[in-house]
Scaffold this motif. Structure first.
Motif, PDB file in Angstrom:
ATOM      1  N   PRO A 218       0.799  -1.233   0.000  1.00  0.00           N
ATOM      2  CA  PRO A 218       0.000   0.000   0.000  1.00  0.00           C
ATOM      3  C   PRO A 218       0.832   1.284   0.000  1.00  0.00           C
ATOM      4  CG  PRO A 218      -0.880  -1.581   1.572  1.00  0.00           C
ATOM      5  CD  PRO A 218       0.442  -2.121   1.127  1.00  0.00           C
ATOM      6  N   LEU A 219       2.132   1.189   0.328  1.00  0.00           N
ATOM      7  CA  LEU A 219       2.987   2.370   0.359  1.00  0.00           C
ATOM      8  C   LEU A 219       3.950   2.412  -0.816  1.00  0.00           C
ATOM      9  CD1 LEU A 219       3.782   2.504   4.177  1.00  0.00           C
ATOM     10  CD2 LEU A 219       2.082   3.834   2.909  1.00  0.00           C
ATOM     11  N   ARG A 220       3.801   1.526  -1.759  1.00  0.00           N
ATOM     12  CA  ARG A 220       4.715   1.492  -2.908  1.00  0.00           C
ATOM     13  C   ARG A 220       4.638   2.804  -3.687  1.00  0.00           C
ATOM     14  NH1 ARG A 220       3.969  -0.128  -8.385  1.00  0.00           N
ATOM     15  NH2 ARG A 220       1.804  -0.622  -7.849  1.00  0.00           N
ATOM     16  N   GLN A 221       5.799   3.369  -3.939  1.00  0.00           N
ATOM     17  CA  GLN A 221       5.869   4.517  -4.844  1.00  0.00           C
ATOM     18  C   GLN A 221       6.015   3.960  -6.251  1.00  0.00           C
ATOM     19  OE1 GLN A 221       9.334   7.416  -5.878  1.00  0.00           O
ATOM     20  NE2 GLN A 221       8.302   8.326  -4.110  1.00  0.00           N
ATOM     21  N   ARG A 222       4.959   4.095  -7.028  1.00  0.00           N
ATOM     22  CA  ARG A 222       4.963   3.491  -8.356  1.00  0.00           C
ATOM     23  C   ARG A 222       5.955   4.203  -9.266  1.00  0.00           C
ATOM     24  NH1 ARG A 222       1.973   6.490 -12.013  1.00  0.00           N
ATOM     25  NH2 ARG A 222       0.605   8.112 -11.148  1.00  0.00           N
ATOM     26  N   ALA A 223       6.392   3.502 -10.283  1.00  0.00           N
ATOM     27  CA  ALA A 223       7.261   4.115 -11.284  1.00  0.00           C
ATOM     28  C   ALA A 223       6.533   5.301 -11.913  1.00  0.00           C
ATOM     29  CB  ALA A 223       7.645   3.097 -12.346  1.00  0.00           C
ATOM     30  N   HIS A 224       7.245   6.408 -12.069  1.00  0.00           N
ATOM     31  CA  HIS A 224       6.588   7.604 -12.575  1.00  0.00           C
ATOM     32  C   HIS A 224       7.608   8.525 -13.233  1.00  0.00           C
ATOM     33  CE1 HIS A 224       8.074   8.778  -8.582  1.00  0.00           C
ATOM     34  NE2 HIS A 224       8.166  10.003  -9.083  1.00  0.00           N
ATOM     35  N   SER A 225       7.105   9.449 -14.006  1.00  0.00           N
ATOM     36  CA  SER A 225       7.947  10.466 -14.633  1.00  0.00           C
ATOM     37  C   SER A 225       7.364  11.843 -14.345  1.00  0.00           C
ATOM     38  CB  SER A 225       8.055  10.237 -16.139  1.00  0.00           C
ATOM     39  OG  SER A 225       6.777  10.321 -16.750  1.00  0.00           O
ATOM     40  N   LEU A 226       8.227  12.845 -14.353  1.00  0.00           N
ATOM     41  CA  LEU A 226       7.841  14.231 -14.143  1.00  0.00           C
ATOM     42  C   LEU A 226       8.359  15.070 -15.301  1.00  0.00           C
ATOM     43  CD1 LEU A 226       8.759  14.632 -10.348  1.00  0.00           C
ATOM     44  CD2 LEU A 226       6.486  14.236 -11.314  1.00  0.00           C
ATOM     45  N   THR A 227       7.586  16.064 -15.686  1.00  0.00           N
ATOM     46  CA  THR A 227       8.003  16.962 -16.755  1.00  0.00           C
ATOM     47  C   THR A 227       7.831  18.400 -16.292  1.00  0.00           C
ATOM     48  OG1 THR A 227       7.320  15.379 -18.453  1.00  0.00           O
ATOM     49  CG2 THR A 227       7.667  17.657 -19.152  1.00  0.00           C
ATOM     50  N   ASN A 228       8.906  19.171 -16.381  1.00  0.00           N
ATOM     51  CA  ASN A 228       8.876  20.601 -16.109  1.00  0.00           C
ATOM     52  C   ASN A 228       9.237  21.344 -17.387  1.00  0.00           C
ATOM     53  OD1 ASN A 228       8.451  19.819 -13.487  1.00  0.00           O
ATOM     54  ND2 ASN A 228      10.414  20.547 -12.702  1.00  0.00           N
ATOM     55  N   ALA A 229       8.778  22.572 -17.503  1.00  0.00           N
ATOM     56  CA  ALA A 229       9.103  23.378 -18.682  1.00  0.00           C
ATOM     57  C   ALA A 229       9.209  24.838 -18.287  1.00  0.00           C
ATOM     58  CB  ALA A 229       8.046  23.205 -19.777  1.00  0.00           C
ATOM     59  N   ARG A 230      10.002  25.577 -19.080  1.00  0.00           N
ATOM     60  CA  ARG A 230      10.193  27.003 -18.802  1.00  0.00           C
ATOM     61  C   ARG A 230      10.480  27.737 -20.102  1.00  0.00           C
ATOM     62  NH1 ARG A 230      14.327  30.685 -16.875  1.00  0.00           N
ATOM     63  NH2 ARG A 230      13.552  31.996 -15.150  1.00  0.00           N
ATOM     64  N   ILE A 231       9.817  28.871 -20.290  1.00  0.00           N
ATOM     65  CA  ILE A 231      10.081  29.763 -21.414  1.00  0.00           C
ATOM     66  C   ILE A 231      10.427  31.118 -20.813  1.00  0.00           C
ATOM     67  CG2 ILE A 231       9.175  30.822 -23.510  1.00  0.00           C
ATOM     68  CD1 ILE A 231       7.163  28.540 -23.668  1.00  0.00           C
ATOM     69  N   ALA A 232      11.581  31.664 -21.178  1.00  0.00           N
ATOM     70  CA  ALA A 232      12.025  32.904 -20.553  1.00  0.00           C
ATOM     71  C   ALA A 232      12.564  33.865 -21.596  1.00  0.00           C
ATOM     72  CB  ALA A 232      13.096  32.609 -19.504  1.00  0.00           C
ATOM     73  N   TRP A 233      12.216  35.131 -21.441  1.00  0.00           N
ATOM     74  CA  TRP A 233      12.828  36.199 -22.237  1.00  0.00           C
ATOM     75  C   TRP A 233      13.816  36.942 -21.362  1.00  0.00           C
ATOM     76  CZ3 TRP A 233      12.297  41.517 -21.111  1.00  0.00           C
ATOM     77  CH2 TRP A 233      12.935  42.365 -22.030  1.00  0.00           C
ATOM     78  N   ASN A 234      15.073  37.067 -21.848  1.00  0.00           N
ATOM     79  CA  ASN A 234      16.115  37.810 -21.159  1.00  0.00           C
ATOM     80  C   ASN A 234      16.476  39.035 -21.999  1.00  0.00           C
ATOM     81  OD1 ASN A 234      16.521  35.800 -19.048  1.00  0.00           O
ATOM     82  ND2 ASN A 234      17.442  34.545 -20.659  1.00  0.00           N
ATOM     83  N   SER A 235      16.530  40.171 -21.363  1.00  0.00           N
ATOM     84  CA  SER A 235      16.852  41.396 -22.085  1.00  0.00           C
ATOM     85  C   SER A 235      18.311  41.383 -22.533  1.00  0.00           C
ATOM     86  CB  SER A 235      16.589  42.617 -21.204  1.00  0.00           C
ATOM     87  OG  SER A 235      17.455  42.622 -20.074  1.00  0.00           O
ATOM     88  N   ALA A 236      18.630  42.228 -23.494  1.00  0.00           N
ATOM     89  CA  ALA A 236      19.972  42.243 -24.076  1.00  0.00           C
ATOM     90  C   ALA A 236      21.034  42.592 -23.050  1.00  0.00           C
ATOM     91  CB  ALA A 236      20.022  43.226 -25.245  1.00  0.00           C
ATOM     92  N   ASP A 237      20.694  43.437 -22.069  1.00  0.00           N
ATOM     93  CA  ASP A 237      21.668  43.808 -21.041  1.00  0.00           C
ATOM     94  C   ASP A 237      21.576  42.921 -19.805  1.00  0.00           C
ATOM     95  OD1 ASP A 237      19.249  44.607 -20.061  1.00  0.00           O
ATOM     96  OD2 ASP A 237      19.782  46.717 -19.775  1.00  0.00           O
TER      97      ASP A 237
END
Length: 789
Positions: A721-740
């Protein structure tokens, strides 16, 4: 407090994505394109207490820089573990400890218990200061310069309880120049974070660094009967100050102070399986005398099966006030560096939690813990014999005082029900006839004032206390036979002593529990020598081969929840581990491809594990810790970074772990030779893609991180009952950085698939036929704005 709704956050995404697409098709300035990276950069680490290149350090490790933390959207140390193979960094033992309790494992070596008597299996160090307790080690990644995860025993140089590895955290030092940054993050469940940093020169020789972080978010686990906010709430304040100065004589010193305050309903609980009613257990007795008469019995459907819903009514409280000060002083002499690190730390913590997950008042805990520690380390680092010998020697002292006051509300109301019975009608032993004949003292509970009722007074307050002291001397020497080949020899002598005391009394009667008329007092000590042998072959500037043999050691201790006077006064033995490792680090294709790999074999003795069951010679279940046998672990890891183009970078890492008990004490813990080891998944992997698109106004960065972890178990007996099942996680990020580089605007997503699994777990089935789990955190989408100056 500002509230940002889920809908409002998601509505921001299309506009930002459209803006990014428009900017992406704009012309890119030629100068910026020419500045694109042509090779992978060097990472400097301090894994051997001196600065050297990651690629030339003969230790299997992962280094996460401040830039990595930003690009990958990591918020706490636990996020790092989710994307590092063969590393499991999670929070919270289910019964106690809460969200600030670090449950850290590397290659199957770690510790699940946070109690003051339970030493961690991994060493956590912040700016060279050892954190003696797992409580408070789940750090917010604010003001972090770098995190180094060192795999395998690190006892020679790092020392105390670093047998599975070490997590070496470095925070930002003063730069001596004026500057800083401000970041605001908003997201789902009213997420609102603030991070601010400021560097300011005081004089030409003195610099000041200040950092302040605040984390706020509503809970994700609804409580329809709780009458309060949802569990899983975050409300954390972290402040840090550093004063650094350099004297005319070249002495460098940094005085640091930090403080963390948490005041939240961050504890969560999930009844992963409820087997009630079970005849003859404590729950069935409570149902008969309390539950059914009050119309609120605890049954199989009393608790919610949904990990996002908790039917409990007891307050879920997480309070933590902790911090410390340290002074680091370095002076460069002719041929060697002298370093001194002095530190003092303390914390006060309270963790309250509903333990039945239902609207009935059967079980709860309310734990208070205090801890104070002092540490002092001196080290000398230098070279001799014309540079052929590099050496590090030193001494370390550590002292800790810890005390706990744990209120345990198990079978609440049972003692009062027994007191209200007209006479001694309930037998406490098999074959006993109740009520007993006149004048015969048979063990029958029931009736006002009956002393046998105290045996079933399970609403109680155990109070473990521990004073520990440790000192060590260490040295490591590297002899360069040639410019390419060198040999490493090191050793550490450690002496640990512990003074333990324990008492327990009923909260309703006020009487000491049977056997605890006075506090149980016990003392023990252990000594160990942990050697390290190694060969390092620098085949070229871009290729390192290394082999090591090292020993890991974790001190013995006592059970903080012994269940009987016998176990309260009985210590368990230290753990011991011999590790054999082969590794390679390489930069290929003009340093556009980085490939590091390692293979390891562990011989693990006298594993310390916690179990809930009837101890040998006892008649009722208890929660205790003991040595349960030996195990063999072996496996391999590989990390690859590829600069495919000047704009596109790929990352991939994989870990394999084979773990098996060689000897197991089934009588003591119910662990057999085929039982999986705690938190030892067979396969784990991570991958990432990062693409940078130059723009007329700066650049647009796209990043996706993915991880996979095989199934594993959070407890010694590996209950299904406490088994941590096999799993995957997905994170994503989109960022704008100014020229300076003065501005960053980013959109992020964490756990985008909203994957649900048991993040941690605890087995109390021997008491009440339920299994307690901590649910994984849900998907989160948000935005971040950063201003640098």
């Amino acid at each position: 407090m500002q509230h940002v709704t889920v809908t409002g956050t998601i509505r921001l995404l299309p506009g930002i994505l459209v803006l990014g697409a428009i900017l992406a098709f704009g012309p890119a300035p030629a100068a910026r394109a020419q500045q694109s990276a042509a090779a992978l950069g060097e990472v400097v680490v301090t894994a051997r207490k001196k600065e050297e290149s990651l690629q030339q350090t003969p230790i299997t490790m992962t280094a996460i820089t401040a830039k990595d933390i930003e690009l990958r959207g990591f918020a706490s140390v636990t996020d790092v573990g989710s994307f590092t193979p063969n590393v499991n960094l999670s929070a919270g033992a289910t019964d106690v400890g809460g969200a600030t309790n670090a449950v850290f494992f590397i290659r199957g070596i770690g510790q699940i218990d946070y109690a003051p008597t339970a030493d961690p299996g991994l060493g956590v160090y912040v700016d060279g200061v050892y954190l003696g307790r797992t409580m408070g080690a789940v750090m917010e990644l604010a003001d972090i310069a770098q995190i180094e995860i060192l795999k395998g025993p690190q006892g020679t140089l790092f020392g105390k309880n670093s047998m599975g590895g070490a997590i070496n955290v470095t925070t930002r030092d003063p730069t001596g120049e004026f500057g800083g940054s401000v970041a605001i993050t908003a997201g789902e469940d009213s997420r609102l974070n603030f991070d601010g940093q400021l560097d300011a020169p005081v004089t030409d020789e003195v610099g000041l660094h200040l950092a302040l972080s605040w984390r706020s978010q509503d809970g994700f686990q609804r409580r329809p009967f709780g009458g309060g906010p949802a569990s899983g709430e975050e409300n954390t304040l972290v402040a840090r100050a550093k004063l650094g100065w350099t004297t005319a004589g070249g002495t460098r010193a940094v005085l640091s102070a930090d403080f963390t305050k948490i005041d939240a309903e961050s504890n969560t609980i999930w009844i992963t399986q409820n087997d009630n009613p079970v005849p003859g257990n404590l729950m069935s007795l409570w149902n008969a005398l309390v539950g059914y008469p009050s119309g609120t019995p605890f049954l199989g459907d009393s608790a919610s099966s949904d990990p996002r819903i908790n039917n409990g009514t007891y307050p879920m409280i997480q309070e933590f006030d902790g911090g410390g000060v340290s002074l680091k002083v370095e002076h460069e002499f002719d041929g060697f560096l002298l370093r001194s690190i002095s530190s003092w730390r303390s914390f006060d913590s309270r963790n309250a939690r509903d333990m039945d997950g239902s609207a009935v008042n059967f079980g709860w805990v309310d734990y208070e813990d205090e801890d104070e520690q002092f540490g002092q380390e001196f080290s000398l680092i230098g070279s001799a014999a014309g540079g052929r010998l590099d050496w590090t020697v030193g001494a370390h002292y550590f002292k800790e005082d810890a005390e706990s006051r744990w209120k345990v509300g198990l079978a609440d109301g049972l003692f009062q029900a027994l007191e209200a019975m007209p006479g001694p009608f309930f037998p406490l032993a098999a074959g006993v006839s109740c009520p007993p004949p006149p004048g015969v003292p048979l063990p029958c509970a029931g009736g006002a004032g009956n002393p046998f009722n105290l045996a079933l007074e399970t609403v109680q307050m155990p109070t473990p206390e521990l004073e520990s002291e440790s000192y060590a001397a260490f040295g490591e020497f590297e002899w360069h036979f040639t410019d390419a080949l060198s040999g490493i020899l090191g050793a550490r002598y450690t002496h640990d002593s512990k003074d333990f005391s324990y008492a327990n009394h009923g909260l309703v009667s006020g009487s000491p529990k049977p056997g605890y008329l006075t506090r149980v007092q016990a003392s023990d000590s252990w000594s160990d020598v942990s050697p390290r042998f190694g060969l390092k072959y620098q085949a070229s500037d871009d290729l390192l081969l290394y082999a090591t043999i090292s020993k890991g050691y974790k001190a013995g201790s006592y059970s903080a929840r012994p269940g009987s006077v016998y176990f309260a006064g009985r210590s368990y033995d230290p753990e011991e581990l011999w590790a054999y490792e082969l590794g390679v680090k390489s930069d290929l294709l003009d340093r556009r491809l980085r490939l590091n790999a390692a293979a390891f074999f562990y011989d693990y003795k006298d594993l310390q594990q916690q179990a809930n069951q009837v101890p040998p010679g006892e008649v009722s279940p208890a929660q205790f810790t003991d040595n349960i046998g030996s195990a063999t672990l072996w496996g391999a890891e590989a990390d690859l970074t590829a600069l495919v183009t000047d704009r596109l970078t790929l990352y991939f890492s994989v870990g394999y772990l084979n773990s098996k008990y060689d000897e197991a004490s089934e009588v003591l813990t119910g662990v057999g030779l085929d039982t999986p080891l705690v938190k030892a998944p067979e396969w784990s992997a991570a991958a990432a893609l990062q693409y940078v698109q130059p723009l007329t106004t700066g650049e647009l960065l796209f990043r996706v991180d993915w991880s996979y972890v095989d199934e594993s178990y959070p407890t010694a007996r590996a209950e299904e009952p406490l088994r941590q099942r096999a799993h995957s996680l997905t994170n994503a990020r989109i960022a704008w950085n100014s020229a300076d580089d003065a501005w960053t605007l980013a959109v992020y997503g964490r756990n985008l698939a909203d994957t649900k699994y048991v993040a941690n777990g605890f087995d109390v089935s021997a008491f009440v036929a339920v299994y307690l789990g901590i649910p994984s955190e849900p998907r989160e989408v948000g935005v971040q704005l950063v201003r640098r100056f």
